[in-house]
Design a protein around this motif. Structure first.
Motif, PDB file in Angstrom:
ATOM      1  N   GLU A  68     -74.311 -86.525  -9.441  1.00  0.00           N
ATOM      2  CA  GLU A  68     -75.617 -86.851 -10.002  1.00  0.00           C
ATOM      3  C   GLU A  68     -76.401 -87.879  -9.190  1.00  0.00           C
ATOM      4  OE1 GLU A  68     -74.861 -88.365 -13.882  1.00  0.00           O
ATOM      5  OE2 GLU A  68     -73.661 -86.646 -14.497  1.00  0.00           O
ATOM      6  N   LYS A  69     -75.730 -88.637  -8.355  1.00  0.00           N
ATOM      7  CA  LYS A  69     -76.383 -89.761  -7.677  1.00  0.00           C
ATOM      8  C   LYS A  69     -77.583 -89.280  -6.866  1.00  0.00           C
ATOM      9  CE  LYS A  69     -75.366 -93.943  -5.064  1.00  0.00           C
ATOM     10  NZ  LYS A  69     -74.365 -94.697  -4.294  1.00  0.00           N
ATOM     11  N   TYR A  70     -78.591 -90.105  -6.793  1.00  0.00           N
ATOM     12  CA  TYR A  70     -79.863 -89.810  -6.137  1.00  0.00           C
ATOM     13  C   TYR A  70     -80.652 -88.729  -6.880  1.00  0.00           C
ATOM     14  CZ  TYR A  70     -77.549 -92.346  -2.379  1.00  0.00           C
ATOM     15  OH  TYR A  70     -76.863 -93.288  -1.654  1.00  0.00           O
ATOM     16  N   GLY A  71     -80.199 -88.363  -8.068  1.00  0.00           N
ATOM     17  CA  GLY A  71     -80.964 -87.475  -8.924  1.00  0.00           C
ATOM     18  C   GLY A  71     -81.053 -86.033  -8.469  1.00  0.00           C
ATOM     19  N   GLY A  72     -80.373 -85.688  -7.377  1.00  0.00           N
ATOM     20  CA  GLY A  72     -80.494 -84.322  -6.875  1.00  0.00           C
ATOM     21  C   GLY A  72     -81.848 -84.024  -6.282  1.00  0.00           C
ATOM     22  N   SER A  73     -82.620 -85.083  -6.000  1.00  0.00           N
ATOM     23  CA  SER A  73     -84.004 -84.933  -5.560  1.00  0.00           C
ATOM     24  C   SER A  73     -84.104 -84.798  -4.040  1.00  0.00           C
ATOM     25  CB  SER A  73     -84.829 -86.138  -6.025  1.00  0.00           C
ATOM     26  OG  SER A  73     -84.813 -86.261  -7.425  1.00  0.00           O
TER      27      SER A  73
END
Length: 769
Positions: free
Chosen positions: A349-354
């Motif tokens: 999930e880290k960095y929001g998947g963005s």
């Protein structure tokens, strides 16, 4: 640093089960196919420490930004990829006791990620509290042939008993994100259906209203023969399951095959989702697991034929590069221009998947050389389609007249980063996007991209740079104030050399692009200028004045460019002189102390030397490398690869090799003690760059592919395939030179060790070192 992964050239192998390493392994053994992915969570129940993760590409939630203060222009939300319905679940109860490795005695355990054929296999022997011992072999994959589908083969054999086993194949949508504010859940129930061996569950995201239908079907064999079972359905909100009980004989294998599917409203109308999901399940279940697995193997072999790097003489290095290529290939397929590459891919999930600037700076070179041209083009079109949002983002910060500031972090083009010093100040990301356009055209020769898409983006970016600089009466030059460079261990600095260099380069390149489109498609040029209200003479004259009068910090005595105006006011201490107890700084020091220190998170000035190889001579690079690298703590996953490439250019072969090992095995060996929350997917592209652009010295200049290779001392040889302008080359570097085979249908000229060599179609050239 951990060293529990066994060395194998084609597989990632974990032997023995250590629950303290489980979350790390869940990341390392993750699977994906560009459409969906999941961490290596167990099929059966596990009550130990775990980070559950199942992801569907493009599905996200705008979580409210949590700050104790607010400033104008601050993003209202932080977008995050969502943990989606768990489709892998197969609960197992043996003679009334649940199989759970956190509560069992694990007698033997082996987990294998087969990278050559694209599947995960887990085999273990466990003893339950009641004394029953079982062997389990679980194999699964996310299909790259049927991208909405996945399959599991879960086999269990009683070793010292005969008895009753209850299986429950389920889909669990009552899930949450580990990073959710206040433990909020993001999915609402829409529809569920249980029918015999089939389960279907449709969920909708709150706010964004994405709908995802997850479906599954199971089949059972015992002793190698199909077993008809009477399944009992169970359903509740966000959960469906089918259970059955079977007698199990000592030594006899029972196999549960589970076929799963995820379809989303990005590709179907909501009312079509259930039918679409059922259609996929019908198709893949009819094929059967073994046929799907064989198709998977064939498809992966084709991928490897395009992208593999073969290293002889160094199994650890070979394993590292293949792991990185494997994860990149299963993260992004390039088929959908609405999708991009999150720094963690489908592994956490880290960095929001963005989307970050990582894509343009690090991933583009990999896909340019190893995938069809359209794959990289789609990455650029992703940004083109978000240009209007970039203009809106700039307007929120006070810029006007079509100035475009692309977001540091985004899902849909809106800025959604939640740290002010990055949201407002780390504006070099604009330059990385412009550079990717240049890099794509330089590599492919597709100059028509400027006419159709690229020029409009470049104008928006350059209009931003024009407004972001200001004239300094004190210096009688243009300056750029209040920025954060790639070194995020400095904030709100003035005249970051890298950012200023990128800005003026963007202006120069945009002027060149204007001239090209004007000369080659005058009608489109005039239409575009009219639509953008672009005054060619006035705007380009202003840009040229900035180019000619830009201030760049420099220390002539040291012969270096200054990372920022006051860098030499800091106490200069080399990283080697730091106590080991101080590392990593981001976990041991206060932020105040970090910001005042000379220590550098990742390549900053040196990032500019990487981008603009032909602008600086070797002596200038050497002086800047020798000054800045000893101050760099490499606490960004993006740092070692750039230093490996620059060290290669300087002939620092030991440095280059050590940096390569660090980037290639960053996650396998958990260098930064953070693999448990997901892999560093975008930095994995840097691993490929370290070999191809570093050790092989590959670059493009004057429309020619050039190589200046060397062979690392521990290697006997290394080789790779390169696609370049409709040509395919096999490049092999050996101790005394380089072999290049032209496997294309046409002749090609390449430059090797500074000399042009014509390689006929189907022929081989050799150049001695």
């Amino acid at each position: 640093m951990k060293n529990y992964i066994k060395t194998d050239e084609w597989s990632i192998v974990e032997e023995g089960f250590d629950p303290h390493l489980n979350k790390i392994s869940e990341s390392i053994f993750s699977l994906g196919n560009g459409h969906m992915g999941q961490r290596a969570n167990f099929e059966e129940a596990y009550s130990g420490e775990t980070l559950q993760g199942n992801y569907v590409a493009g599905v996200y939630y705008p979580d409210k930004t949590r700050v104790g203060w607010w400033k104008n222009g601050y993003p209202e939300y932080f977008a995050k990829v969502l943990n989606a319905a768990n489709w892998v679940g197969i609960d197992v109860v043996i003679n009334g006791e649940q199989l759970d490795l956190a509560k069992c005695k694990v007698i033997a355990f082996k987990r294998t990620l087969n990278m050559q054929h694209g599947y995960l296999e887990r085999a273990f022997t466990a003893q339950l509290a009641n004394g029953n011992q079982v062997n389990v072999n679980a194999k699964r994959f996310c299909s790259i042939v049927d991208e909405e589908a996945a399959a599991i083969r879960y086999a269990i054999t009683p070793l010292n008993f005969s008895g009753e086993i209850k299986f429950t194949a389920f889909i669990d949508g009552d899930v949450s994100n580990a990073d959710a504010n206040y433990d909020e859940k993001f999915w609402d129930h829409v529809y569920h259906q249980v029918s015999g061996n089939d389960n279907y569950l449709t969920l909708k995201t709150r706010k964004t209203n994405f709908e995802v239908c997850t479906g599954s079907r199971f089949a059972v064999t015992q002793g190698g023969k199909a077993l008809a079972v009477e399944a009992k359905g169970f359903e509740k909100e966000k959960y469906t399951a089918s259970s059955f009980v079977t007698s199990a004989t000592q030594g006899q294998e029972t196999v549960v095959y589970k076929y799963a599917c995820n379809v989303s409203s990005q590709n179907y109308e909501p009312q079509q989702l259930l039918a679409a999901c059922k259609s996929v399940i019908e198709r893949v279940a009819a094929k059967g697991f073994e046929t799907m697995l064989a198709e998977q193997a064939d498809a992966w072999l084709k991928k490897w034929a395009e992208s593999d790097i073969v290293i002889t003489g160094d199994a650890s290095a070979q394993q590292g590069i293949r792991f990185n290529i494997f994860q990149l290939s299963q993260t992004y397929s390039g088929k959908d221009a609405r999708l991009n590459i999150g720094p963690k891919g489908f592994t956490g999930e880290k960095y929001g998947g963005s989307t970050y600037w990582d894509t343009e700076a690090y991933c583009v070179p990999f896909y340019l050389a190893t995938a069809p041209q359209q794959v990289t083009k789609n990455l650029l079109i992703y940004r083109y389609k978000q240009l209007d949002k970039a203009i809106e983002n700039a307007a929120k910060l006070g810029f006007d007249k079509g100035a475009a500031l692309y977001p540091m972090v985004t899902m849909n083009g809106e800025e959604c980063h939640n740290e002010w010093e990055i949201t407002f100040e780390e504006i070099h990301r604009n330059g990385a996007i412009a550079y990717a356009i240049f890099n794509y055209i330089r590599y492919t020769g597709d100059k028509d991209y400027l006419n159709d898409y690229g020029l409009e983006v470049l104008i928006g970016i350059t209009r931003f740079w024009k407004q972001r600089v200001n004239w300094s009466n004190a210096k009688k030059q243009y300056v750029m104030l209040g920025v954060t460079g790639p070194n995020e261990y400095e904030n709100n600095i003035n005249n970051n050399w890298y950012t200023s260099t990128l800005a003026t380069w963007c202006m120069e390149y945009t002027i060149e692009a204007l001239a090209y489109v004007k000369a080659n498609d005058a009608d489109k040029y005039q239409t575009l200028l009219g639509r953008l209200n672009f005054n060619e003479a006035e705007e380009t004259a202003t840009w040229q004045h900035i180019i000619s009068n830009m201030y760049y910090g420099e220390d002539k005595e040291l012969g270096i460019y200054l990372q920022q105006d006051n860098f030499l006011d800091k106490e200069i201490i080399h990283v080697k002189d730091l106590p080991a107890a101080s590392r990593p700084l981001n976990q041991k020091w206060s932020w105040d102390r970090i910001l005042r220190s000379c220590f550098i998170k990742q390549a900053d000035v040196l990032q500019g030397f990487y981008f603009f190889k032909d602008k600086f001579d070797t002596d200038t690079l050497r002086r800047n490398y020798n000054f800045y690298e000893p101050l760099t703590v490499h606490e960004s996953s993006l740092s070692p690869c750039i230093h490996a490439i620059l060290a290669s250019r300087l002939g620092l072969e030991e440095d280059a090799y050590n940096f390569y090992l660090r980037t290639s095995r960053l996650d396998l060996d958990d260098y930064n003690n953070d693999t448990e929350d997901g892999l560093h997917i975008t930095s994995m592209a840097g691993t490929w760059m370290s070999v191809v652009e570093g050790f092989a010295g590959m670059h493009v200049a004057d429309d020619t592919l050039k190589f200046e290779p060397f062979l690392p001392g521990k290697w006997q040889s290394f080789s790779f395939n390169i696609g370049f302008r409709q040509n395919m080359l096999n490049v092999k570097i050996v101790a005394n030179g380089v072999h290049i085979v032209n496997v294309s249908g046409g002749d090609i000229t390449v430059n090797i060790f500074g000399k042009d060599v014509i390689i006929m179609a189907g022929a081989e050239a050799f150049a001695a070192q």
